[in-house]
Design a protein around this motif. Structure first.
Motif: not given
Length: 289
Positions: A88-100
């Motif tokens: 994955v490539t997290p977006a800048r300014g996105g969720a700081p703690h994603p759950t997978f």
């Protein structure tokens, strides 16, 4: 007659709970990251593995989300092993703690999907890479034949590749944070910048600096004028010398021509004198006793 019936018995084995192996510890925004590898074993027939983000299905799009799957079948037991690697490539300014999480859907009818234990990762924003270009001597001004040193300064020199650009065109040089211009010539003049490339930041270009040679154009103009004057002066001296030589030769030839004519005139005068003296002598002898 006895009829034998052959029955084919197929044994379905319920797979165990899937898991995420080799999970990441954190993710960096703006760059591809490996989240982990989903693994399911023992299913027959083979099922499917699916990823979820914050409880919602994660659909691969080939850009920000990509999945690499692999299915292997045991040659003796016929059981399957499924693997699914998530990038994955997290977006800048996105969720700081994603759950997978990852789920396995068996290929058996009326079987519910099995889910892995969710993992929660931290996403950090990389600090913008500051690239500064320092030029010595200051201002990039140097005398013809001098030396100019360009240094590309970055926070982490060891993990960066430094490339150089002159007048908007990349220079075919080995990556190096220092560019040395020795014995500067007019063709070295121009605008220089450096580009630092980091795996997590991408390319960052510095501000541009100019390299200028003091008096390079004026010196060339004066040198051209001096050369032209020197050539003209040399041609003038040569013309004067040739003219003097020709004049001397003509003078000598004139003198040589005049000498025989003078000798003939002197001989004629002598003959005339001799002739006038002879009658006078005869008259004197006749008037004697």
């Amino acid at each position: 007659k006895q009829t034998r019936s052959t029955y084919q018995v197929r044994v379905y084995q319920i797979p165990g709970k899937p898991e995420i192996v080799d999970p990441a510890s954190e993710l960096m925004a703006g760059v591809p990251n490996k989240v982990g590898t989903g693994l399911a074993k023992g299913g027959y027939p083979a099922g499917t593995l699916n990823w979820h983000l914050d409880g919602k299905p994660l659909i691969p799009d080939g850009k920000g989300v990509s999945v690499q799957e692999e299915t292997r079948r045991h040659p003796e037991t016929g059981l399957f092993t499924l693997q699914s690697e998530l990038m994955v490539t997290p977006a800048r300014g996105g969720a700081p703690h994603p759950t997978f999480s990852c789920s396995f859907s068996p290929g058996l009818p009326r079987r519910q999907a099995l889910h892995t234990t969710p993992i929660q990762l931290s996403v950090w924003e990389p600090v913008p890479l500051e690239v500064q270009l320092v030029v010595e001597p200051e201002g990039g001004t140097v005398a013809p034949g001098g030396t100019v040193t360009l240094t590309c300064e970055t926070p982490a020199q060891s993990s960066l590749q430094i490339h150089w650009i002159k007048d908007g065109v990349p220079l075919p040089l080995t990556p190096n944070p220092v560019l040395l211009l020795s014995e500067v010539r007019p063709q070295d003049q121009g605008t220089y910048s450096c580009v630092a490339t980091h795996p997590s930041h991408g390319p960052q270009e510095s501000r541009a600096v100019s390299v200028h040679i003091i008096g390079s154009l004026e010196g060339q103009g004066l040198g051209t004028v001096a050369l032209a004057l020197g050539i003209l002066g040399g041609l003038g001296m040569a013309a004067l010398l040739i003219g003097a030589i020709i004049w001397q030769r003509q003078r000598r030839q004139g003198e040589e021509r005049k000498t025989p004519e003078n000798q003939e005139e002197e001989e004629e005068e002598r003959e005339e004198l001799n002739q006038s003296e002879e009658p006078e002598a005869a008259e004197g002898s006749a008037a004697g006793p």
